[in-house]
Design a protein around this motif. Sequence first.
Motif, PDB file in Angstrom:
ATOM      1  N   PRO A  59     -12.837  12.819   1.955  1.00 48.91           N
ATOM      2  CA  PRO A  59     -13.305  11.597   2.625  1.00 48.91           C
ATOM      3  C   PRO A  59     -12.253  10.507   2.651  1.00 48.91           C
ATOM      4  CG  PRO A  59     -14.141  11.668   0.390  1.00 48.91           C
ATOM      5  CD  PRO A  59     -13.420  12.976   0.608  1.00 48.91           C
ATOM      6  N   ARG A  62     -15.330   4.480   1.779  1.00 47.63           N
ATOM      7  CA  ARG A  62     -16.691   4.537   1.254  1.00 47.63           C
ATOM      8  C   ARG A  62     -17.657   5.170   2.264  1.00 47.63           C
ATOM      9  NH1 ARG A  62     -18.282   1.282  -2.928  1.00 47.63           N
ATOM     10  NH2 ARG A  62     -16.450  -0.007  -2.526  1.00 47.63           N
ATOM     11  N   ARG A  65     -17.193   8.897   2.412  1.00 45.26           N
ATOM     12  CA  ARG A  65     -17.655   9.584   1.203  1.00 45.26           C
ATOM     13  C   ARG A  65     -19.170   9.739   1.173  1.00 45.26           C
ATOM     14  NH1 ARG A  65     -20.346  11.471  -1.646  1.00 45.26           N
ATOM     15  NH2 ARG A  65     -20.369  11.735  -3.909  1.00 45.26           N
ATOM     16  N   TYR A  66     -19.908   8.679   1.469  1.00 51.18           N
ATOM     17  CA  TYR A  66     -21.352   8.702   1.239  1.00 51.18           C
ATOM     18  C   TYR A  66     -22.180   9.080   2.467  1.00 51.18           C
ATOM     19  CZ  TYR A  66     -20.435   6.612  -3.271  1.00 51.18           C
ATOM     20  OH  TYR A  66     -19.982   6.382  -4.559  1.00 51.18           O
ATOM     21  N   SER A  69     -19.632  12.614   5.039  1.00 45.46           N
ATOM     22  CA  SER A  69     -19.557  13.866   4.277  1.00 45.46           C
ATOM     23  C   SER A  69     -20.936  14.455   4.028  1.00 45.46           C
ATOM     24  CB  SER A  69     -18.841  13.625   2.939  1.00 45.46           C
ATOM     25  OG  SER A  69     -17.501  13.227   3.150  1.00 45.46           O
ATOM     26  N   ASP A  90     -26.297  13.127  -1.903  1.00 46.96           N
ATOM     27  CA  ASP A  90     -25.642  13.325  -0.598  1.00 46.96           C
ATOM     28  C   ASP A  90     -26.376  14.338   0.267  1.00 46.96           C
ATOM     29  OD1 ASP A  90     -23.147  11.682  -1.242  1.00 46.96           O
ATOM     30  OD2 ASP A  90     -23.093  13.193  -2.832  1.00 46.96           O
TER      31      ASP A  90
END
Length: 345
Positions: A59, A62, A65-66, A69, A90
């Motif tokens: 990623p 932020r 990533r959250y 992904s 996730d």
Amino acid sequence: MQVAWIALEWPREGHHSGGVGRYLQRLAERMRDLVDLTVICFDDAIPMEGVNFVRLPAPRGRFGRYYTSAIRASRVLRRMVPDVVHSHGDDLMLPRGVPLIRTFYGSSLNEARSSRGLRKYNHYLLAVLEQLSARRAFVKLGIAPESRELMGCDAIFPPYFGVDRAPTDPAPEPMVLFVGSYEGRKQGHVVQSAVEALRREGRGIELTVVGPHTDASSWAPWVDHRSGMSDAEVAQLYRRAWVLVSPSAYEGFGIPVLEALDHGIAAIAYPNPGSTYLRSLAEDDAPLILAEGAEFVQALRERIDRGPALSTRERESATELIEQVKRDGSPHRLVDYYHRAVGAR
């Protein structure tokens, strides 16, 4: 049985690994002989023999990533169609029809309350997504009563299996150990201030920190900061320490506290959902002290003055706590939940 894990916290090459990531590695070591395990993680994840990996692009930022992904992980699952999906977070837009087991490692809502800036608002949004995940899950597992109460979890499943024990080898001078970052909810600055106060009293106390390399410059020059360490290297630090300190504003569980007790040293922690839960399971004479503010400094002072050795009863109480937690978090217990989910399908 084919089991797919959504495990984006899985440790990555060249990155600092948090408690959830290290736990997932240890859990996979025990689960790979019990089920056909596939882990969905990032492309620089550390491999493990006997485990299948589906790797997502690493990623950027932020949002990646959250959110991005998590959507990619859902797309992967649409192609796989395993018997069970076990989400460790996730799990946006999961396909319908496959039994979902969800483990909640604390609460994004309470983490938001202990955070600042963009991190705070990100965790508020993640808290909403956690509630949606809880509604979809066939089985919900929490690591402490907080998760059970907020998410309606079916059971408490502690993230702990124990350590490879070896005799303690305390440092000649008092050594305080801290695992975490200087800022944020881990509040390493509280540790540094407490140790500084005792050093000004003439006590020759050393502070050793295990934390991310990006954090190193925040610490005073006299602090021994380590990063990128293996589990074996961290275990050696535990055996050298006189006491572990954990002034976290928020912990869903608090693995370093249990590791300290397991290695035969005392732990001093701020009261939070994780440490309060562990304290409630322990006997009165267990070497786990909850204190904050001025009482935190006093508790550290008293523990240092007592020396590194635990009493016989303290060791026994610590062992009793460890064994109870290990039973509640047994891999065979988790396999039972997997079979239950497949049967209901």
